[in-house]
Design a protein around this motif. Structure first.
Motif, PDB file in Angstrom:
ATOM      1  N   MET A  96      54.329  91.793  35.338  1.00 12.12           N
ATOM      2  CA  MET A  96      53.712  91.704  34.015  1.00 12.12           C
ATOM      3  C   MET A  96      53.736  90.264  33.495  1.00 12.12           C
ATOM      4  O   MET A  96      52.737  89.759  32.966  1.00 12.12           O
ATOM      5  N   ARG A  97      54.877  89.605  33.702  1.00  9.91           N
ATOM      6  CA  ARG A  97      54.997  88.208  33.248  1.00  9.91           C
ATOM      7  C   ARG A  97      53.982  87.330  33.969  1.00  9.91           C
ATOM      8  O   ARG A  97      53.316  86.480  33.355  1.00  9.91           O
ATOM      9  N   ARG A  98      53.864  87.537  35.297  1.00  9.08           N
ATOM     10  CA  ARG A  98      52.950  86.722  36.094  1.00  9.08           C
ATOM     11  C   ARG A  98      51.503  86.943  35.657  1.00  9.08           C
ATOM     12  O   ARG A  98      50.747  85.985  35.473  1.00  9.08           O
ATOM     13  N   MET A  99      51.144  88.213  35.469  1.00 10.18           N
ATOM     14  CA  MET A  99      49.775  88.543  35.047  1.00 10.18           C
ATOM     15  C   MET A  99      49.449  87.912  33.698  1.00 10.18           C
ATOM     16  O   MET A  99      48.370  87.360  33.500  1.00 10.18           O
ATOM     17  N   ARG A 100      50.423  87.977  32.785  1.00 12.47           N
ATOM     18  CA  ARG A 100      50.181  87.430  31.440  1.00 12.47           C
ATOM     19  C   ARG A 100      49.986  85.922  31.492  1.00 12.47           C
ATOM     20  O   ARG A 100      49.128  85.380  30.797  1.00 12.47           O
ATOM     21  N   VAL A 101      50.765  85.257  32.346  1.00 14.39           N
ATOM     22  CA  VAL A 101      50.646  83.790  32.495  1.00 14.39           C
ATOM     23  C   VAL A 101      49.266  83.442  33.043  1.00 14.39           C
ATOM     24  O   VAL A 101      48.565  82.567  32.509  1.00 14.39           O
ATOM     25  N   LEU A 102      48.858  84.143  34.119  1.00 15.85           N
ATOM     26  CA  LEU A 102      47.573  83.847  34.768  1.00 15.85           C
ATOM     27  C   LEU A 102      46.405  84.153  33.836  1.00 15.85           C
ATOM     28  O   LEU A 102      45.460  83.367  33.726  1.00 15.85           O
ATOM     29  N   ARG A 103      46.480  85.302  33.159  1.00 15.09           N
ATOM     30  CA  ARG A 103      45.378  85.697  32.271  1.00 15.09           C
ATOM     31  C   ARG A 103      45.273  84.771  31.066  1.00 15.09           C
ATOM     32  O   ARG A 103      44.169  84.465  30.603  1.00 15.09           O
ATOM     33  N   ARG A 104      46.422  84.306  30.584  1.00 18.88           N
ATOM     34  CA  ARG A 104      46.420  83.350  29.462  1.00 18.88           C
ATOM     35  C   ARG A 104      45.726  82.062  29.882  1.00 18.88           C
ATOM     36  O   ARG A 104      44.931  81.496  29.137  1.00 18.88           O
ATOM     37  N   LEU A 105      46.038  81.602  31.107  1.00 17.13           N
ATOM     38  CA  LEU A 105      45.422  80.370  31.623  1.00 17.13           C
ATOM     39  C   LEU A 105      43.911  80.544  31.756  1.00 17.13           C
ATOM     40  O   LEU A 105      43.140  79.662  31.344  1.00 17.13           O
ATOM     41  N   LEU A 106      43.492  81.672  32.334  1.00 12.47           N
ATOM     42  CA  LEU A 106      42.057  81.932  32.516  1.00 12.47           C
ATOM     43  C   LEU A 106      41.331  81.955  31.167  1.00 12.47           C
ATOM     44  O   LEU A 106      40.250  81.386  31.027  1.00 12.47           O
ATOM     45  N   LYS A 107      41.957  82.609  30.188  1.00 11.99           N
ATOM     46  CA  LYS A 107      41.352  82.701  28.852  1.00 11.99           C
ATOM     47  C   LYS A 107      41.205  81.312  28.233  1.00 11.99           C
ATOM     48  O   LYS A 107      40.162  80.975  27.661  1.00 11.99           O
ATOM     49  N   LYS A 108      42.253  80.487  28.395  1.00 13.09           N
ATOM     50  CA  LYS A 108      42.240  79.116  27.843  1.00 13.09           C
ATOM     51  C   LYS A 108      41.131  78.292  28.497  1.00 13.09           C
ATOM     52  O   LYS A 108      40.378  77.592  27.819  1.00 13.09           O
ATOM     53  N   TYR A 109      41.024  78.409  29.834  1.00 21.51           N
ATOM     54  CA  TYR A 109      40.001  77.656  30.569  1.00 21.51           C
ATOM     55  C   TYR A 109      38.601  78.089  30.158  1.00 21.51           C
ATOM     56  O   TYR A 109      37.695  77.273  30.052  1.00 21.51           O
ATOM     57  N   ARG A 110      38.446  79.401  29.920  1.00 22.74           N
ATOM     58  CA  ARG A 110      37.119  79.905  29.517  1.00 22.74           C
ATOM     59  C   ARG A 110      36.757  79.395  28.122  1.00 22.74           C
ATOM     60  O   ARG A 110      35.616  78.988  27.882  1.00 22.74           O
ATOM     61  N   GLU A 111      37.741  79.394  27.214  1.00 26.65           N
ATOM     62  CA  GLU A 111      37.490  78.905  25.851  1.00 26.65           C
ATOM     63  C   GLU A 111      37.196  77.413  25.832  1.00 26.65           C
ATOM     64  O   GLU A 111      36.399  76.937  25.016  1.00 26.65           O
ATOM     65  N   ASP A 112      37.868  76.660  26.726  1.00 24.27           N
ATOM     66  CA  ASP A 112      37.643  75.208  26.811  1.00 24.27           C
ATOM     67  C   ASP A 112      36.402  74.853  27.626  1.00 24.27           C
ATOM     68  O   ASP A 112      36.145  73.669  27.891  1.00 24.27           O
ATOM     69  N   LYS A 113      35.663  75.882  28.080  1.00 23.38           N
ATOM     70  CA  LYS A 113      34.427  75.712  28.868  1.00 23.38           C
ATOM     71  C   LYS A 113      34.681  75.035  30.218  1.00 23.38           C
ATOM     72  O   LYS A 113      33.803  74.402  30.790  1.00 23.38           O
ATOM     73  N   LYS A 114      35.917  75.181  30.733  1.00 22.68           N
ATOM     74  CA  LYS A 114      36.213  74.624  32.057  1.00 22.68           C
ATOM     75  C   LYS A 114      35.680  75.547  33.146  1.00 22.68           C
ATOM     76  O   LYS A 114      35.392  75.106  34.250  1.00 22.68           O
ATOM     77  N   ILE A 115      35.613  76.860  32.824  1.00 25.83           N
ATOM     78  CA  ILE A 115      35.010  77.820  33.754  1.00 25.83           C
ATOM     79  C   ILE A 115      34.038  78.696  32.968  1.00 25.83           C
ATOM     80  O   ILE A 115      34.237  78.928  31.771  1.00 25.83           O
ATOM     81  N   ASP A 116      32.972  79.157  33.641  1.00 25.89           N
ATOM     82  CA  ASP A 116      32.019  80.035  32.964  1.00 25.89           C
ATOM     83  C   ASP A 116      32.500  81.484  33.043  1.00 25.89           C
ATOM     84  O   ASP A 116      33.481  81.791  33.721  1.00 25.89           O
TER      85      ASP A 116
END
Length: 197
Positions: A96-116
């Motif tokens: 759960m901790r690992r998933m939350r870390v990865l998903r948080r990163l993905l969400k941040k990257y999407r908001e910063d327009k680093k990934i579509d």
């Protein structure tokens, strides 16, 4: 010597504590034994013949010291362990901790327009499928993917430019050959006219 059971019970009630905490002066036991009401007991408490004993010390110093040592890593060897590794630190919690870390990163990257959003969705599913063991691996994968995307885009642009160049060259060649044909026909027609005249 008379039993002071009643006096002890009344004193405990007045002092709001247990009977163990009540101290009756052994030298004044005759006077204490005469007290048979709460009023009398209160008077004796005021005089100091009946006292509420202080709370016994239950020190946590040793416990704190041990906890501090455990935090550094002492006293946690195989001989000190009772439960299984999964009972001590559940796999589910780690997941759960690992998933939350990865998903948080993905969400941040999407908001910063680093990934579509398409790349986000693909990486989200890959994270769920246990592809990335930690944040660093996921970040490296994203950078690699982006670099590859840019390289493919550059290659496509180069191919497009090459195609455009070859097409333009082909058109120029066709135009030149058409011009040559036209000049040739014009020359032939001129010769025919000269012969007729």
């Amino acid at each position: 010597m008379s039993s002071l059971k009643l006096q002890k019970r009344l004193a405990a009630s007045v002092l709001k504590c247990g009977r163990k905490k009540v101290w009756l002066d052994p030298n004044e036991s005759s006077e204490i034994s005469n007290a048979n009401s709460r009023q009398n007991i209160k008077k004796l408490i005021k005089d100091g013949l009946i006292i509420k004993k202080p709370q016994t010390v239950h020190s946590r110093a040793r416990c704190r010291k041990l906890k501090e040592a455990k935090r550094v890593g002492r006293h946690t060897g195989t001989g000190k362990r009772k439960g299984t590794a999964n009972a001590r630190m559940p796999e589910k919690v780690i997941w759960m901790r690992r998933m939350r870390v990865l998903r948080r990163l993905l969400k941040k990257y999407r908001e910063d327009k680093k990934i579509d959003k398409h790349m986000y969705h693909a990486l989200y599913l890959q994270s769920k499928g246990n592809i990335f063991k930690n944040k660093r691996v996921l970040m490296e994968h994203i950078h690699k993917k982006k670099a590859e995307g840019l390289r493919l885009k550059a290659l496509q642009e180069q191919a497009e430019a090459r195609r455009a160049r070859t097409k333009a060259a082909h058109e120029r060649k066709l135009a030149r050959s058409a011009q040559k044909h036209a000049e040739m026909f014009a020359h032939i027609e001129d010769n025919n006219q000269d012969e007729e005249s």
